[in-house]
Design a protein around this motif. Sequence first.
Motif, PDB file in Angstrom:
ATOM      1  N   ILE A 279       0.592  -1.156   0.046  1.00 32.19           N
ATOM      2  CA  ILE A 279       0.074   0.106  -0.160  1.00 32.19           C
ATOM      3  C   ILE A 279       0.921   1.233   0.054  1.00 32.19           C
ATOM      4  O   ILE A 279       0.716   2.191  -0.586  1.00 32.19           O
ATOM      5  N   ALA A 280       1.944   1.260   0.868  1.00 31.13           N
ATOM      6  CA  ALA A 280       2.811   2.524   1.072  1.00 31.13           C
ATOM      7  C   ALA A 280       3.508   2.612  -0.267  1.00 31.13           C
ATOM      8  O   ALA A 280       3.422   3.894  -0.711  1.00 31.13           O
ATOM      9  N   ALA A 281       4.014   1.656  -0.822  1.00 31.46           N
ATOM     10  CA  ALA A 281       4.785   1.794  -2.000  1.00 31.46           C
ATOM     11  C   ALA A 281       4.055   2.328  -3.312  1.00 31.46           C
ATOM     12  O   ALA A 281       4.273   3.329  -4.053  1.00 31.46           O
ATOM     13  N   ARG A 282       2.719   1.950  -3.293  1.00 38.01           N
ATOM     14  CA  ARG A 282       1.880   2.122  -4.453  1.00 38.01           C
ATOM     15  C   ARG A 282       1.286   3.900  -4.443  1.00 38.01           C
ATOM     16  O   ARG A 282       1.349   4.416  -5.271  1.00 38.01           O
ATOM     17  N   TRP A 283       1.133   4.173  -3.095  1.00 41.36           N
ATOM     18  CA  TRP A 283       0.635   5.315  -3.039  1.00 41.36           C
ATOM     19  C   TRP A 283       1.623   6.263  -2.894  1.00 41.36           C
ATOM     20  O   TRP A 283       1.464   7.786  -3.246  1.00 41.36           O
ATOM     21  N   THR A 284       2.851   6.053  -2.262  1.00 46.59           N
ATOM     22  CA  THR A 284       3.966   6.857  -2.567  1.00 46.59           C
ATOM     23  C   THR A 284       4.180   7.200  -4.135  1.00 46.59           C
ATOM     24  O   THR A 284       4.497   8.429  -4.472  1.00 46.59           O
ATOM     25  N   GLU A 285       4.033   6.028  -4.762  1.00 50.88           N
ATOM     26  CA  GLU A 285       4.383   6.409  -6.052  1.00 50.88           C
ATOM     27  C   GLU A 285       3.231   7.274  -6.830  1.00 50.88           C
ATOM     28  O   GLU A 285       3.276   8.204  -7.631  1.00 50.88           O
ATOM     29  N   VAL A 286       1.872   6.580  -6.665  1.00 49.64           N
ATOM     30  CA  VAL A 286       0.635   7.424  -7.291  1.00 49.64           C
ATOM     31  C   VAL A 286       0.802   9.063  -7.108  1.00 49.64           C
ATOM     32  O   VAL A 286       0.543   9.913  -7.859  1.00 49.64           O
TER      33      VAL A 286
ATOM     34  N   ASP B 149      10.385   7.023   0.606  1.00 50.25           N
ATOM     35  CA  ASP B 149      10.839   6.126   1.695  1.00 50.25           C
ATOM     36  C   ASP B 149       9.960   6.024   2.695  1.00 50.25           C
ATOM     37  O   ASP B 149       9.644   6.633   3.283  1.00 50.25           O
ATOM     38  N   PRO B 150       9.177   4.785   2.611  1.00 51.35           N
ATOM     39  CA  PRO B 150       7.873   4.505   3.251  1.00 51.35           C
ATOM     40  C   PRO B 150       8.240   4.648   4.777  1.00 51.35           C
ATOM     41  O   PRO B 150       7.314   4.630   5.760  1.00 51.35           O
ATOM     42  N   GLU B 151       9.733   4.360   4.985  1.00 55.03           N
ATOM     43  CA  GLU B 151      10.040   4.278   6.591  1.00 55.03           C
ATOM     44  C   GLU B 151      10.553   5.661   7.014  1.00 55.03           C
ATOM     45  O   GLU B 151      10.848   5.518   8.190  1.00 55.03           O
ATOM     46  N   ALA B 152      10.467   6.632   6.509  1.00 49.26           N
ATOM     47  CA  ALA B 152      10.837   8.144   6.834  1.00 49.26           C
ATOM     48  C   ALA B 152       9.843   8.271   7.730  1.00 49.26           C
ATOM     49  O   ALA B 152       8.487   8.067   7.532  1.00 49.26           O
ATOM     50  N   GLN B 153      10.177   8.983   9.083  1.00 48.61           N
ATOM     51  CA  GLN B 153       9.420   9.661   9.897  1.00 48.61           C
ATOM     52  C   GLN B 153       8.760  10.643   9.181  1.00 48.61           C
ATOM     53  O   GLN B 153       9.191  11.544   8.388  1.00 48.61           O
ATOM     54  N   VAL B 154       7.336  10.657   9.234  1.00 50.34           N
ATOM     55  CA  VAL B 154       6.412  11.575   8.378  1.00 50.34           C
ATOM     56  C   VAL B 154       6.682  12.908   8.952  1.00 50.34           C
ATOM     57  O   VAL B 154       6.547  13.934   8.226  1.00 50.34           O
ATOM     58  N   ARG B 155       7.182  13.137   9.961  1.00 52.48           N
ATOM     59  CA  ARG B 155       7.536  14.693  10.377  1.00 52.48           C
ATOM     60  C   ARG B 155       8.698  15.337   9.840  1.00 52.48           C
ATOM     61  O   ARG B 155       8.934  16.440   9.814  1.00 52.48           O
ATOM     62  N   ASN B 156       9.513  14.503   9.358  1.00 51.31           N
ATOM     63  CA  ASN B 156      10.621  14.829   8.454  1.00 51.31           C
ATOM     64  C   ASN B 156      10.195  15.349   7.065  1.00 51.31           C
ATOM     65  O   ASN B 156      11.140  15.781   6.362  1.00 51.31           O
ATOM     66  N   LEU B 157       9.098  15.061   6.606  1.00 52.63           N
ATOM     67  CA  LEU B 157       8.577  15.503   5.169  1.00 52.63           C
ATOM     68  C   LEU B 157       8.219  17.101   5.183  1.00 52.63           C
ATOM     69  O   LEU B 157       7.705  17.566   6.187  1.00 52.63           O
ATOM     70  N   SER B 158       8.173  17.632   4.015  1.00 51.89           N
ATOM     71  CA  SER B 158       7.817  18.698   3.881  1.00 51.89           C
ATOM     72  C   SER B 158       6.246  18.762   3.913  1.00 51.89           C
ATOM     73  O   SER B 158       5.697  17.907   3.557  1.00 51.89           O
TER      74      SER B 158
ATOM     75  N   GLN C   5       0.654  16.738   3.128  1.00 58.92           N
ATOM     76  CA  GLN C   5      -0.526  16.509   2.751  1.00 58.92           C
ATOM     77  C   GLN C   5      -0.813  15.352   1.747  1.00 58.92           C
ATOM     78  O   GLN C   5      -1.988  14.847   2.187  1.00 58.92           O
ATOM     79  N   LYS C   6       0.062  15.018   1.041  1.00 59.81           N
ATOM     80  CA  LYS C   6      -0.055  13.722   0.497  1.00 59.81           C
ATOM     81  C   LYS C   6      -0.402  12.517   1.011  1.00 59.81           C
ATOM     82  O   LYS C   6      -0.982  11.597   0.549  1.00 59.81           O
ATOM     83  N   VAL C   7       0.646  12.492   2.008  1.00 60.22           N
ATOM     84  CA  VAL C   7       0.346  11.503   2.846  1.00 60.22           C
ATOM     85  C   VAL C   7      -1.173  11.217   3.537  1.00 60.22           C
ATOM     86  O   VAL C   7      -1.678  10.054   3.285  1.00 60.22           O
ATOM     87  N   LEU C   8      -1.415  12.469   3.832  1.00 62.38           N
ATOM     88  CA  LEU C   8      -3.082  12.257   4.440  1.00 62.38           C
ATOM     89  C   LEU C   8      -3.957  12.156   3.359  1.00 62.38           C
ATOM     90  O   LEU C   8      -4.929  11.230   3.664  1.00 62.38           O
ATOM     91  N   LEU C   9      -3.798  12.524   2.069  1.00 62.00           N
ATOM     92  CA  LEU C   9      -4.760  11.967   1.140  1.00 62.00           C
ATOM     93  C   LEU C   9      -4.701  10.675   0.859  1.00 62.00           C
ATOM     94  O   LEU C   9      -5.602   9.951   0.601  1.00 62.00           O
ATOM     95  N   ALA C  10      -3.532  10.077   0.757  1.00 61.09           N
ATOM     96  CA  ALA C  10      -3.457   8.601   0.428  1.00 61.09           C
ATOM     97  C   ALA C  10      -3.921   8.008   1.661  1.00 61.09           C
ATOM     98  O   ALA C  10      -4.738   6.738   1.373  1.00 61.09           O
TER      99      ALA C  10
END
Lengths: 371, 519
Positions: free
Chosen positions: B395-402, B409-418, B423-428
């Motif tokens: 799931i993580a790999a698919r949505w990261t791509e879509v 990197d699905p294993e990155a801590q989400v707080r380190n993302l811009s 926002q895309k993580v939330l949408l996914a």
Amino acid sequence: MTPPDDTGSGGRPARTPGVRRLAEHRLFWPAAVLAALLLGNVALTHDFFAVRVQNGHLYGSLIDILQFGAPLVLVSLGMTLVIATRGIDLSVGSTVAIAGALACEHIATAKDPGSPPTVLSAVVVAVGVAAAIGLLNGFLVARLGVQPIVATLVLMVAGRGVAQLITDGQIISVSSGAYKMIGGGYWLTLPFAVLLAAALVAVTSLVTRRTALGMLIESVGGNPVASRLVGIRAAGLLVTVYVVSAVCAAVAGLMISSNVSSADGNNAGLWIELDAILAVVIGGTALTGGRFSLGGTVLGALVIQTLSTTIYTLGVPPETTLVFKALVVIVVCLVQSPAFRARLSRRRRPAAPGPAPATGDVAARRQEVHP
Amino acid sequence: MAAPPTPRTPTRTGRPVLEAHGIRKAFPGVLALDGVDLRLFPGEVHALMGENGAGKSTLIKVLTGVHPPDAGTVSVDGAPQRFAEPLEAQHAGISTVYQEVNLCPNLSVAENILIGREPRRLGLVHWSALHRRAARLITELELDLDVRLPLSAHSLAVQQLVAIVRAVDVRAKVLVLDEPTSSLDRDEVAQLFALVRRLRDRGVAILFVTHFLDQVFDLCDRVTVLRNGRLEGEHRIDELTPVTLVHRMVGGELRTLDELAETSHTGTAAPVPADTPFLSARGLARAGAVQPYDLDIHRGEVIGLAGLLGSGRTEAARLLFGADHADGGELRIDGERAVLRSPRAAIARKIAFCSENRKAEGLIGELTVRENIVMALQAARGWTKPLSRTRQDEIAARWTEVLDIRPADPEAQVRNLSGGNQQKVLLARWLLTDPRLLILDEPTRGIDIGAKTEIQKLVTRLAAEGTAVLFISAELEEVLRLSHRVGVLRDHRLVATLPNDTSLTPDRILGAIATGATS
């Protein structure tokens, strides 16, 4: 750190840390502290690591640490889950006393104190009452919104009174071979308490990590507002962790009272809640909730038990043991504090206005230790 | 906007008040900055531009002492500095106002402005002097608010202004504004710009981070552009056009511009479907939050909600998700009466809600991207039915791509993302639950053009596939581009629901917002 020539453009992963490597990271400091303490003991007592077989049982300082540390490991285990939800359970010490008192009272008044059914029903009563205590704590926190520290403080204070009420203010002694097994018996050459604690750690670990329980607990502790909006039923999880915590404390209480074949409502499990909190923190679970590490907690509890053992072996005068313990704990906490380590490494290299970084450097060294 | 910008030539004489050279910063799994330079001269407004994940926020945090750089130097007035913490940067004259207000809501406005430098008498806080001084600062900046009230009594926009007042009072040589306008309405933006110009004329160097191109051309003298953690270049604004600036931000491809042109407003109104609406609110209300309102949302329909900040847009949406309890009116889903006692109840009816407050109400920061994405699905299944790790990874790999989540990197801590990637993580997370109604509250706030276009296209596609969407945004152009109908809120009241035909313009919506009439 990544060598400069290995750099991708930003936004692309500079390296791919596996989950396993991260786990090692988390456990590195607690393990290092424990190793240091054990090695320090070897320097003081040369046969510290010696384990010998006597009457088919294993004996030695390491076995002692495991056996006497088993109750603390259990209490810390439950405490870890509670702390992961941003809570805290101060009532575990009282629960230890209540469980011991109930079991001993039950056995002492039974016609046949030595028989397994008597002991079994004593265990069921003690664990059942503890579960009720956990339910009460969980209800106060999850349903009534009482702050965990306040909710559990109630039973921390009142619980000891309850324990004394059960024992009539006396120390109840029991002579029951079957009961003695829990905290003082041996099975397959190992102390039964160690096996019991190990089994409970394994079960908890399986249940939290093989189901989604662990992740949901971390979510609720990490961000309660977001967790509600994502549809997590936090109330059920909160009640569960307080019940688990109380049940763990009850089993610890059985071990402690079984080991000395008596129940002391006043002193059994006194201050164990504070040792447990310390064990959790040493193990790398933050008091602010979120990510938790059961392995770290076990190491943390063993650090504290090793410390207590060391104090005995060293022959520290009784009036200074607490101060000695406090000093070691302060050192342990400082060693684990990233801010402190950063400061230390900066001091070692004064007048470095150039690109030599401070905290990045520490991270680099951590990497080197665990390549 | 405010008064037209006075033509002026940037004062490039003298040496920079702040100079960063060769800044490099890596986080676990992400190389955020790689050899970035930045110069700020006294008396200039300098824009920092780049797509999401280009490294803007990280650069600011390095300049202001939040993160020490892994390599590179920061100099103030020519003297090299190594800030170990934000306070040191502040003492060196660098003040910051962050995108998300970092103040104490339970303290008074005055305390928030002067915290850490309260006037003292005999070692105790001199309260009357504190209130006097705070009130004077507030009036100097032509604001009107009671400094004794707790900060939480004011709207988010006012809180932002208070944060700026606080930063300005630190006698700053350099003022860093990180997306200061993203939560402000037009008047407040004008107020803020007037203040920024006044500070500039006093010789303060201002670093202005924004996604609004027109604001950059309106206010700034020079711009530093970052791309993928690297320095693209430093330019004078009068040598750029919006097109060339975007070109420099996104690199070779001009995809975003093409798409923007394609999706410009053409009037997306369709006749309101005759079937039973998926969701239908009648007199739905909550005291103190939103007045009784009626709203129908059909399958495949995008309903925009427009209105000023604090007009009740979010509050209205929260009732539809069960995030708050409605204390009046009724809600029908698929024609059947529904009482949403909790978000969980709404999720069970296939409603999803992306909060405007990503950090506080959306993400679980210390968990990984993977865990954040599967969280809603897992919560719905309950803890006893875990998604297998293999399934989670898929799931993580698919949505990261879509959704092109970076870093991939699905294993990155989400707080380190811009911000945009968060926002895309939330949408996914929500798209994974296959919602029938998707409520998006300011989904494009504080994110760059590229991500914004992607999200807008996603909304259009979802609607085409039959998902109902409630789209809340302060940007009227965006609301008009996407919505079939536009609900206008004013003072916690839904004053109009306008079909989005060719006659609907931003000005007409503004008129409705301003007067409450639908003209």
